[in-house]
Design a protein around this motif. Structure first.
Motif, PDB file in Angstrom:
ATOM      1  N   MET A 166       0.840  -1.193   0.000  1.00 31.05           N
ATOM      2  CA  MET A 166       0.000   0.000   0.000  1.00 31.05           C
ATOM      3  C   MET A 166       0.880   1.249   0.000  1.00 31.05           C
ATOM      4  N   ILE A 168       2.317   4.678   0.867  1.00 30.61           N
ATOM      5  CA  ILE A 168       2.272   5.506   2.078  1.00 30.61           C
ATOM      6  C   ILE A 168       2.911   6.876   1.868  1.00 30.61           C
ATOM      7  N   GLY A 187      -2.624   5.004   0.438  1.00 31.86           N
ATOM      8  CA  GLY A 187      -3.458   3.921   0.945  1.00 31.86           C
ATOM      9  C   GLY A 187      -3.924   2.950  -0.112  1.00 31.86           C
TER      10      GLY A 187
END
Length: 207
Positions: A166, A168, A187
């Motif tokens: 994911m 970040i 995200g």
């Protein structure tokens, strides 16, 4: 015989007191050599009962000017109010709590600390002390800020993803290259930025 028994009892009491003093000295030595700030507050009035050497150095005041003081004596009203609110939550629900990174205005200047607090309860289950352990992460935060500046200023598109793939962190070049905004990418899985023919296989290489 009674006199002999009394003398033996007195010797045992003196021995116990000696052992208590030895253990107290050992405990004091351990606490004062912990490299993190360790402090203990009275649960009733939140006044400082104890602080170790690292805490004294961090705050920038001698111990005699710290013991017996409340947060309102040592910090700004806004900071002290925030500390008090956190303490009340811990006292109402005793347990180990991670306090969010906080900038405190010490007598050495502003420092960023990462703190864990716990309420220590007495035999009746009610809180007696608040014990905190704070790490001075000012240098770490300054380094992170510099790295973020370099990251953002890079002419090359750069991103960071966590272990689950994911996203970040991204820089402006990623937004320009792919046409997504920062909020649209943070995200989300990194495969979002890959061509369809490789995105399905890409997750295997993250393990």
């Amino acid at each position: 015989e009674l006199g002999f028994a009394f003398n033996k009892m007195a010797e045992q009491l003196q021995l116990s007191e000696h052992h208590i003093r030895e253990h107290q000295i050992e405990l004091d030595t351990i606490i004062d050599n912990i490299p993190l700030m360790l402090f203990m507050q009275d649960a009733r009035n939140q006044r400082l009962k104890r602080i170790n050497k690292a805490g004294i150095d961090l705050i920038g005041l001698p111990e005699k000017k710290l013991i017996g003081k409340s947060d309102f004596d040592l910090f700004s009203e806004n900071q002290a109010t925030a500390f008090n609110a956190t303490n009340q939550k811990i006292l109402q629900n005793p347990g180990l709590v991670d306090v969010s990174d906080t900038v405190i205005n010490t007598f050495r200047g502003p420092r960023t600390v990462r703190t864990r607090k716990v309420a220590v309860c007495g035999t009746d289950g009610s809180p007696v002390y608040l014990v905190g352990l704070s790490e001075d992460i000012t240098g770490l935060k300054q380094t992170e800020a510099k790295l973020r500046l370099v990251f953002e200023a890079s002419p090359i598109g750069m991103l960071l993803a966590d272990n689950d793939g994911m996203i970040i962190l991204i820089n402006t070049q990623i937004e320009l290259l792919f046409g997504y905004t920062r909020n649209e990418l943070l995200g989300k899985p990194v495969e979002l930025l890959l061509p369809d023919d490789v995105s399905d296989e890409h997750s295997k290489y993250r393990m």
